[in-house]
Enzyme design. Structure first.
Site, PDB file in Angstrom:
ATOM      1  N   GLU A 120     -16.289   6.652   4.662  1.00 25.02           N
ATOM      2  CA  GLU A 120     -15.638   5.999   5.798  1.00 25.02           C
ATOM      3  C   GLU A 120     -15.593   6.971   6.956  1.00 25.02           C
ATOM      4  OE1 GLU A 120     -11.467   4.960   5.327  1.00 25.02           O
ATOM      5  OE2 GLU A 120     -11.103   6.685   4.050  1.00 25.02           O
ATOM      6  N   LYS A 137      -2.484   6.868   1.605  1.00 30.67           N
ATOM      7  CA  LYS A 137      -2.321   7.208   3.022  1.00 30.67           C
ATOM      8  C   LYS A 137      -1.356   8.393   3.128  1.00 30.67           C
ATOM      9  CE  LYS A 137      -2.237   4.683   7.398  1.00 30.67           C
ATOM     10  NZ  LYS A 137      -3.447   5.247   7.945  1.00 30.67           N
ATOM     11  N   ARG A 172       0.837  -1.208   0.000  1.00 29.84           N
ATOM     12  CA  ARG A 172       0.000   0.000   0.000  1.00 29.84           C
ATOM     13  C   ARG A 172       0.872   1.259   0.000  1.00 29.84           C
ATOM     14  NH1 ARG A 172      -4.482   0.581   4.511  1.00 29.84           N
ATOM     15  NH2 ARG A 172      -2.658   0.974   5.797  1.00 29.84           N
TER      16      ARG A 172
END
Ligand code: PLP
Ligand code: COI
Length: 340
Positions: A219, A183, A80
């Protein structure tokens, strides 16, 4: 090292003995360095400071009953991070370098890994930043990859207990074609005001709707949404949310438990139909949701009618924790075991 009250560690920063660092310059990564400094000395025009060229990761190590240490889904986190690197034009950290640095920093700080009985864990925070000077908006040509660790307890109040959440309509965290799927720190800067509002109103965390239509659940601030009904595990399909590794793991466990898994758009109104719901992530694990309020609409979706975590979330939580602590076998190769 002074004695730590393991059963009362919260989710915060605690100094440990060492961090590990690696510098990228002239087109390549250098040697891994071990440091006991908590600060970084970087150029004031570094791209991470001005243009948000920074990425981070979050994973955990657990001390098992057998005394061994297990790092959960190291490779998935490395991958990721690579994806984030592509997203904001940073050089990729190889899975191998990531592995070497994570295992080294955990080994060096093994005294800070909470004991099995405490239910706490060691949070591992990799951070990648652009450090060379730029004034025009361009990627840096030098980078620093740092990993520190800190012992942590539960992220949300009360650990595995239900909490109220709130949909904040006045703020978006990320856009459908923006950086929500990576992220990067900017997403969290964008969430600070909504998060503060949620806390001021007595909620555990804020929920975001999709920024384009304001119709679907995206989210919450630092965790994905999962809803359970009719033996089905439902979670949002959205380009503006972080692909949670915990969520991916729970989907597999739900399938193993004979459940159907659906990854699709979840209209806000559907919240009324879930038998159980939770916020999931490395920090949150599964935080069962008591209710989600939409204050602007004056609607309250009460999910845990008796105020208690539901049976499916409880089973998923226990199974995930059992794999992480080594109580159950690691059938999917999710765990890196260290004999330290
Ligand atoms: N969503 C956001 C915005 C997060 O910050 C996190 C935490 O990493 C998650 C979801 C959960 O992701 P993971 O399960 O990989 O920790
Ligand atoms: C995590 O779950 O690892 C996170 O990154 C949450 C964090 C932003 C506190």
């Amino acid at each position: 090292m002074k004695a730590i009250d393991w059963s009362n560690v919260g989710f915060g920063y605690m100094k440990t003995d060492y961090n590990v660092r690696c510098r990228y310059s002239n087109g390549k990564w250098g040697e891994i360095e071990v440091s006991s400094e908590e600060t970084l000395n970087i150029h004031m025009a570094a791209t991470c400071l001005h243009y948000g060229q920074e990425a981070f990761e979050g994973l955990k190590a657990f001390r098992g009953k057998d005394g061994k240490v297990r790092i959960f889904r190291l490779e998935a986190n490395a991958e990721r991070l690579q994806n984030t690197c592509e997203g904001i034009l940073m050089p990729k950290v190889s899975v191998e370098l990531f592995r070497q640095m994570v295992t080294k920093v955990v080994e060096l700080n093994k005294d800070y890994i909470p004991p099995y009985e405490s239910g706490a864990s060691l949070y591992i925070r990799p951070l990648l930043i652009g450090i060379s000077a730029q004034v025009g908006v361009h990627p840096a040509n030098e980078y620093m990859f740092v990993i520190f660790v800190t012992p942590v307890g539960p992220y949300f109040k009360g650990g595995f207990s239900t909490n109220p959440y709130v949909i904040i309509r006045e703020y978006d965290r990320s856009a459908p074609l923006g950086t929500g799927r990576y992220k990067v720190g900017g997403n969290y800067a964008a969430s600070l005001k909504a998060n503060q509002l949620a806390h001021e109103k007595g909620y555990s965390c804020e929920f975001y709707l999709d920024a384009k239509e304001k119709k679907y659940i995206d989210e919450c601030g630092a965790a994905n949404f999962i809803g359970i009904k009719d033996n089905t595990y439902v979670t949002p399909l959205s380009t503006s949310i972080l692909p949670s590794i915990t969520n991916r793991s729970l989907q597999q466990l739900a399938k193993d438990m004979g459940m159907k898994v659906e990854q699709r758009a979840i209209p806000e109104e559907e919240l009324a139909t879930f038998e159980e719901a939770g916020a999931c992530g490395t920090a949150a694990v599964i935080s069962p949701i008591e209710r989600i309020d939409d204050l602007e609409r004056g609607t309250s979706y009460v999910i845990a009618k008796d105020g208690k975590p539901g049976p499916v979330c409880t089973k998923l939580y226990n199974k995930l924790r059992a794999i992480q602590y080594g109580d159950d076998p690691d059938t999917y190769g999710w765990v890196t075991v260290l004999d330290i």
